[in-house]
Design a protein around this motif. Structure first.
Motif, PDB file in Angstrom:
ATOM      1  N   GLY A 309       0.829  -1.196   0.000  1.00 49.85           N
ATOM      2  CA  GLY A 309       0.000   0.000   0.000  1.00 49.85           C
ATOM      3  C   GLY A 309       0.868   1.252   0.000  1.00 49.85           C
ATOM      4  N   GLU A 310       2.138   1.096   0.396  1.00 54.69           N
ATOM      5  CA  GLU A 310       3.100   2.199   0.337  1.00 54.69           C
ATOM      6  C   GLU A 310       3.422   2.389  -1.134  1.00 54.69           C
ATOM      7  N   GLU A 311       3.374   3.638  -1.636  1.00 59.33           N
ATOM      8  CA  GLU A 311       3.351   3.799  -3.087  1.00 59.33           C
ATOM      9  C   GLU A 311       4.587   3.300  -3.821  1.00 59.33           C
ATOM     10  N   THR A 312       5.766   3.450  -3.214  1.00 60.77           N
ATOM     11  CA  THR A 312       6.949   2.982  -3.959  1.00 60.77           C
ATOM     12  C   THR A 312       7.011   1.457  -3.992  1.00 60.77           C
ATOM     13  N   ALA A 313       6.533   0.821  -2.906  1.00 58.18           N
ATOM     14  CA  ALA A 313       6.488  -0.648  -2.886  1.00 58.18           C
ATOM     15  C   ALA A 313       5.430  -1.148  -3.862  1.00 58.18           C
TER      16      ALA A 313
END
Lengths: 643, 217
Positions: A309-313
């Motif tokens: 859910g973390e954008e870079t991940a």
């Protein structure tokens, strides 16, 4: 411009005609809420029961599946609109298959709406009190969830007939800059948690160099107890799609992606169908509504890692790599998916866009507070009378939300804490009940808006155990990339586990605090930076509970097993009643000399079954902490009982 | 060239380079484990969290490997906050490390020993308790042994393997606290080349990857 409006009007007129035919039909209409929550409560069985009963009795009626109205406590929710009966549309809660059959017979056949089963009418009228008289309905302000539970999510014409895709047509008639300016004037802040101004994100992406820009909708909702995005996608996917197309037009993106958890199979199915329908209608694909805009949407199923859910991940995982975050900047708006500028917005953010474009920034500013305009959608769960999805204007206080709208704490228990923002948020105590719900006020007291999960806890909850629960979650969900999150959260969890087992030591609390701060400061991504929040806030607001665990071996919530014990109050225990004996799985309950009962503390596994089984008239089983306070009742020698 | 100030010294750095690389070139040591010299600021993994520095204008300490140098930047590499975080990070790493230097091939060339010496801490991990993984050695690779309790998960072996080979053999496996470097039961044919490459063995800072010594008999 005229061409776009004309193209839209043709589609809208057709949709409206179809809907009007349905609405004006004199046949009874049965609207059944069929989102995941409804289905889990038995809506499929209810629907089947309606269909069978209608067929059996030879009654002609429309069974209409709709999304979720957000009233989880009342599922399965059914609205029966039977114009010929003379009654307004009526909302029935908890419609079991049996109730469904009964309603077909008594209401649809005999015209008796069975007042005892009614929650209320869905419109104002003179005969039946409207549901709008209840705070759970009237205090809400629906912007994002406005159409949820009113339309069939699998029928695009129902959305269009309700004005859907009108905002898109309006936006396409103007310039991208005008759309961004409108969103900026509205003061829309990202609903994913951090509250970053959406217009600023879009403007950066628009200015970013590079072609083939992306718009990604982040539907990787994973907080324990949060399900707003799921419900929205299952109940009204087109509003999100429309928001996404407007975003694409504003930033100049040509490709869109829904990142949805694979654990949301219904949302995936409905969304896939919705994208297909939007494409057929010409809202997606080449030259949308004759405007020259080319944009299409794909769907990507996330495989359940919370960190994605973390954008870079999230980007890494779409690219086919291990879902591990990287440092920002560069932000995805500069270098995102496939190295292209990428706007990543939450489901609710995108769903808020069409109403703003449609009704204007001033209308939106009229809702909520100055710094956090608009509404907030919360999934209020836990020890609360009316759990479910609630959409309120920002600025409503926690007290109003929990006590007035959601009905307060059931079973005459006292409120203890509310956990806001999931594993990244904080636990607030009763003294913070008057905090208004908005991005900044919540952050100031150590919690955060998060994506909208809210868990209400009563006096029987142990705050140390709650912290342990959340840390257990984040620790398992850590990707393992950076030192602080990978190892630091493990040590935090080890200390919390020790505390809940009653093995706390002097200095543990100080170490919890120091390490929490280090993990917050040193971690690479948002997951690690916020993981210690539940620990830090509960330590700040419920320190006495932590101290009771260490110094007295006492769990104030009487939750931690090793610190609690069950015993039977001999003054209350009834002679000869064997309810507790029968239910004990380990044969720890024995009969004392006067035929009353006692509990063998050595054998007891503290499952609490005896407490449940003891008839309320006696209420003789007592749970106590610390465990040593339980009076010792000797088990009589075997021989003696035989005599 | 870019001119910046680091620890009250004026230093020069190539445009586009990272604060870490600028400081190291100027002889200002900043502890680091996961950074490779070729890493541009946007590509550095920033995983070990040891190269934290304070930069004026930044609210929080930041990893020096991911910040691009700018003219007039003022960097402090040894503030109390930075040192405290670095010591915590090192202790966290040591808390999952089998400190048995005598029997470790990396002894005296070990990155952890060097950083501990620089920070003036020992190799103890107090107040954290030591938590070790099982088993101590993973011998599934045809010719390499992997010691999870020596590994600091800097990921350098995974990256050099990826850089050298079309089909890299090493990768991270599992996640969170359980993360290890794995080879997914490497195909013996491909693994036969490993001994001629040796890139991972030579780049491991802590002796976690070693060539298997076959005991005869």
């Amino acid at each position: 411009m005229a061409r776009i409006q004309a193209a839209y009007r043709i589609l809208a007129d057709e949709a409206r005609t179809r809907r009007e035919q349905f609405d004006q039909s004199s046949l009874p209409k049965i609207h059944i809420g069929m989102a995941t929550c409804g289905i889990a409560s038995g809506a499929l069985e209810t629907k089947a029961a309606f269909e069978t009963a209608l067929a059996d009795r030879g009654i002609d009626a429309h069974v209409h599946t709709v999304g979720c109205v957000g009233h989880c406590y009342a599922e399965p929710v059914v609205v029966i609109d039977y114009p010929d009966s003379g009654f307004p549309p009526i909302l029935y809660p908890e419609v079991t298959p049996g109730k469904a059959k009964m309603l077909v017979k008594l209401f649809l056949e005999e015209g008796d709406p069975r007042f005892e089963h009614i929650m209320g009418a869905t419109v104002e009228n003179e005969m039946i009190p409207s549901v709008m008289e209840f705070a759970r309905f009237s205090r809400e302000k629906r912007v994002v969830m406005d159409r949820c539970g009113r339309i069939d999510p699998e029928q695009i014409h129902e959305y269009i007939a309700d004005g859907g895709y009108g905002a898109l047509a309006k936006a396409l008639c103007g310039t991208p800059e005008a759309v961004i300016a409108e969103i900026e004037a509205a003061g829309l802040r990202g609903r994913g948690g951090a509250g970053f101004p959406t217009a600023r994100k879009w403007r950066t992406a628009r200015a970013a160099k590079g072609s083939d820009k992306w718009v990604v909708c982040n539907a990787d909702e994973g907080d324990p107890g949060a399900y707003m995005d799921r419900t929205l996608l299952e109940s009204n996917p087109h509003q999100v799609i429309e928001g996404m197309i407007i975003a694409a037009m504003a930033v100049g993106a040509s490709r869109g992606l829904f990142y949805v958890r694979a654990e949301y199979p219904l949302a995936v199915r409905i969304l896939t169908a919705a994208v297909e329908q939007a494409r057929e209608m010409g809202f997606l694909g080449a030259d949308i509504l004759g405007s020259g805009l080319d944009f299409d949407i794909d769907l990507f199923q996330g495989s359940g890692a919370f960190v994605c859910g973390e954008e870079t991940a999230l980007i890494r995982s779409v690219e086919g790599y291990r879902g591990m975050p990287r440092h920002r900047p560069p932000y995805p708006v500069e270098r995102g998916l496939d190295g292209r500028p990428t706007v990543i917005n939450n489901v609710k953010t995108l769903a808020t866009v069409p109403p703003i474009v449609d009704k204007g920034a001033d209308w939106f500013r009229g809702i909520g507070t100055a710094d956090s305009p608009g509404t907030a959608v919360f999934s209020v769960v836990g020890n609360v009378t009316h759990p479910g999805l609630v959409e309120i204007p920002m600025g409503v206080t926690l007290r109003e939300l929990i006590f007035d709208i959601c009905g307060g704490i059931p079973n005459k228990k006292k409120f203890k804490a509310v956990q806001i923002g999931g594993p990244s948020g904080g636990c607030l105590s009763a003294e913070f009940l008057d905090t208004p719900v908005d991005f900044d006020a919540l952050t100031r007291v150590g919690a955060m808006m998060g994506s909208g999960g809210m868990v209400v806890m009563d006096e029987d909850c142990c705050m140390v155990d709650v912290s342990r629960f959340f840390l257990d979650f984040t620790q398992k969900e850590s990707c393992g990339k950076c030192t602080f999150c990978r190892i630091g959260t493990r040590h935090l969890l080890d200390i919390l586990r020790r505390l809940t087992r009653g093995e706390g030591r002097e200095g543990d609390l100080e170490q919890l605090e120091t390490l929490s701060r280090a993990v917050k400061q040193g971690s690479l991504c948002g997951l690690g930076k916020t993981a210690p929040n539940p620990v830090l806030t509960s330590l700040a607001y419920f320190r006495d509970e932590y101290e009771a665990h260490i110094k007295e071996g006492r769990c104030p919530g009487r939750t931690c097993r090793t610190l609690t014990a069950f015993y039977i109050d001999l003054d209350k225990c009834a002679r000869g009643c064997d309810a507790c004996v029968g239910c004990c799985p380990v044969e720890a309950v024995f009969t004392t000399s006067n035929r009353k009962k006692g509990i063998d503390q050595q054998l007891c596994v503290k499952c609490g079954e005896c407490m449940v089984a003891c008839p309320p008239d006696y209420d003789a089983v007592v749970k106590i902490s610390p465990a040593a306070l339980a009076p010792v009742i000797e088990r009589p020698a075997e021989k003696k009982t035989e005599n | 060239m870019i001119t910046l100030t680091a620890d009250n010294r004026t230093i020069q750095a190539r445009e586009g380079s990272s604060v870490l690389s600028a400081c190291l070139s100027a002889g200002i040591y900043i502890p680091h484990l996961c950074w490779l010299e070729a890493d541009a600021p946007a590509d550095a993994p920033a995983a070990c969290r040891l190269c934290l520095v304070e930069i004026e204008g930044f609210r929080e300490p930041v990893a020096a490997c991911v910040v691009t140098v700018e003219n007039g930047m003022t960097v402090h590499t040894g503030t109390e906050t930075v040192r405290r975080l670095q010591k915590t990070a090192l202790k966290l790493l040591l808390s999952v490390h089998r400190v048995d230097c005598k029997h470790c091939p990396a002894n005296k060339a070990c990155a952890l020993q060097n950083i501990a010496k620089f920070l003036g801490t020992g190799l103890g991990c107090k107040p954290f308790e030591r938590v070790l993984k099982e088993p101590d050695v993973d011998s599934r690779h045809p010719v390499l042994d992997y010691y999870p309790n020596r590994c600091v998960l800097c990921g350098i072996c995974v990256r050099v393997c990826r850089q050298r080979h079309q089909r890299p053999l090493l990768s991270f496996a599992r996640r969170g606290f359980e993360t290890v470097v794995g080879c997914f039961d490497a195909d013996p044919v491909a693994a036969a080349d490993c001994m001629s490459c040796r890139a991972c063995l030579e780049s491991c800072p802590t002796g976690a990857l070693v060539q298997r010594t076959v005991v005869k008999g």
